[in-house]
Scaffold this motif. Sequence first.
Motif, PDB file in Angstrom:
ATOM      1  N   PRO A 114      51.068  16.948  73.641  1.00 30.08           N
ATOM      2  CA  PRO A 114      50.457  16.331  72.456  1.00 30.08           C
ATOM      3  C   PRO A 114      48.943  16.537  72.457  1.00 30.08           C
ATOM      4  N   PHE A 115      48.399  16.877  71.315  1.00 32.45           N
ATOM      5  CA  PHE A 115      46.964  17.117  71.222  1.00 32.45           C
ATOM      6  C   PHE A 115      46.484  16.782  69.810  1.00 32.45           C
ATOM      7  N   ALA A 116      45.174  16.644  69.680  1.00 29.51           N
ATOM      8  CA  ALA A 116      44.555  16.419  68.376  1.00 29.51           C
ATOM      9  C   ALA A 116      43.100  16.839  68.454  1.00 29.51           C
ATOM     10  N   HIS A 117      42.624  17.459  67.375  1.00 28.98           N
ATOM     11  CA  HIS A 117      41.214  17.860  67.289  1.00 28.98           C
ATOM     12  C   HIS A 117      40.803  17.788  65.828  1.00 28.98           C
ATOM     13  N   LEU A 118      40.016  16.777  65.485  1.00 27.54           N
ATOM     14  CA  LEU A 118      39.537  16.564  64.123  1.00 27.54           C
ATOM     15  C   LEU A 118      38.085  16.999  64.043  1.00 27.54           C
ATOM     16  N   MET A 119      37.715  17.634  62.934  1.00 27.92           N
ATOM     17  CA  MET A 119      36.366  18.172  62.783  1.00 27.92           C
ATOM     18  C   MET A 119      35.805  17.773  61.421  1.00 27.92           C
ATOM     19  N   GLY A 120      34.489  18.011  61.270  1.00 31.56           N
ATOM     20  CA  GLY A 120      33.836  17.803  59.979  1.00 31.56           C
ATOM     21  C   GLY A 120      33.690  16.357  59.601  1.00 31.56           C
ATOM     22  N   ALA A 121      32.917  15.587  60.356  1.00 32.17           N
ATOM     23  CA  ALA A 121      32.721  14.178  60.034  1.00 32.17           C
ATOM     24  C   ALA A 121      31.988  14.036  58.714  1.00 32.17           C
ATOM     25  N   GLN A 122      32.372  13.032  57.955  1.00 29.64           N
ATOM     26  CA  GLN A 122      31.705  12.752  56.688  1.00 29.64           C
ATOM     27  C   GLN A 122      31.373  11.268  56.599  1.00 29.64           C
ATOM     28  N   GLU A 241      26.806  18.209  57.482  1.00 26.48           N
ATOM     29  CA  GLU A 241      26.933  19.669  57.453  1.00 26.48           C
ATOM     30  C   GLU A 241      27.159  20.263  58.829  1.00 26.48           C
ATOM     31  N   ALA A 242      27.002  19.479  59.882  1.00 22.89           N
ATOM     32  CA  ALA A 242      27.155  20.000  61.250  1.00 22.89           C
ATOM     33  C   ALA A 242      28.633  20.211  61.554  1.00 22.89           C
ATOM     34  N   ASN A 243      28.982  21.433  61.962  1.00 21.75           N
ATOM     35  CA  ASN A 243      30.374  21.720  62.329  1.00 21.75           C
ATOM     36  C   ASN A 243      30.687  21.317  63.762  1.00 21.75           C
ATOM     37  N   GLU A 244      29.726  20.664  64.425  1.00 20.44           N
ATOM     38  CA  GLU A 244      29.943  20.210  65.796  1.00 20.44           C
ATOM     39  C   GLU A 244      30.566  18.821  65.856  1.00 20.44           C
ATOM     40  N   ASN A 245      30.558  18.091  64.759  1.00 20.81           N
ATOM     41  CA  ASN A 245      31.145  16.758  64.747  1.00 20.81           C
ATOM     42  C   ASN A 245      32.651  16.855  64.974  1.00 20.81           C
ATOM     43  N   CYS A 246      33.167  16.067  65.916  1.00 17.75           N
ATOM     44  CA  CYS A 246      34.595  16.173  66.212  1.00 17.75           C
ATOM     45  C   CYS A 246      35.091  14.920  66.924  1.00 17.75           C
TER      46      CYS A 246
END
Length: 254
Positions: A114-122, A241-246
Motif C-alpha cells: 500500500p502506498f500514497a503520494h499526493l502532490m500540488g498543495a493548494q 505553484e511549487a511542485n515540491e509540495n507533497c
Amino acid sequence: MSENGLAPTPQVFVVDSQATYLSVPSGKKSTWARAGQKFLPLLLTLFALAIFVEGYLIYMLYQRTEAFSGCVSNNMCHNLSRSVKTEQQNGRTSSQIGAPDSNEIPPLKPEKRPFAHLMGAQKSNGEVVQWKSQDHYDKSRIKYRNSRLVIDQEGHYYVYSKLVVDVSEATSPIFHKIQRKPSGYAESIELLKSKSNWSPEKSPGDAGEDKWRSFLSGIFFLQEGDEIYVTLSKMEKLSPEANENCLGAFWLDS
C-alpha cells in the motif's frame, strides 16, 4: 693318571660376570623399521590432504548456509515455494519446473505494498492542506477523503510531507504539521511538527530566495480507519505553484 702316578692338573674356567653382551637385532625387526620410515612421508601427505578436504567441505557448507539465509531474508524462497504450490494445485508437478524441455524459472512477482503520494498543495479556508493530484495511491488499501489519507490495512508506515512557504515578509512563527486522527476518536494526534519564524534580511535590490522548505518524515504504526493529513498555520503563505509540495505514506510491514 699320569706316568708318575699323579693325577692330572684340573682345568680352571673363569667366568667374567661383567662381560658385555651385544644383542644383534633380528632381520625381521629391521625390515619393519625400514618400511615404516619409507611410508611415513606418504602417511603425512595423506593426513594433510584429508585436513584440506575437510576444510573445503566446511567452507562449501558455510557458503550454502549464507546463500539460504539471504534467500529467506529477501522472501525469495517463500515466493518460490508459493509459486510451486500454486502450480501443484493447478495439476502440474514441481518436476515440470526443472524439466529438460523447460529450463526457465517462473518469474517472481514482487508483493505490492500500500502506498500514497499526493502532490500540488493548494490553499484552503482552514489549516488543512488540500491536494491537486490525487491519482498516485493504492486505491484498494488506502483511500483519499476530505484532503486526508484513510488507512485500510494496518501496519507500520513511513509517512512524509513537504511544503514550500513564502517568507518574503516578516511574519509570526509558521507551523507545518502531520496529524493523525485515530479511528473512533474525535481528537487528532500530532505526529510531526516543524516551526519557522525566519525573516529575510535583504539589502535593496537583492533578489535572494524567499522560500522556506519544510520536510517532515517518520515511521508510525497506523490502524485501519486512521486518517493522515497536513496542516499549515499560515495558509496564505503557502506557495501553490511549487511542485515540491507533497504528502505521502507507504506500508513497511505489519
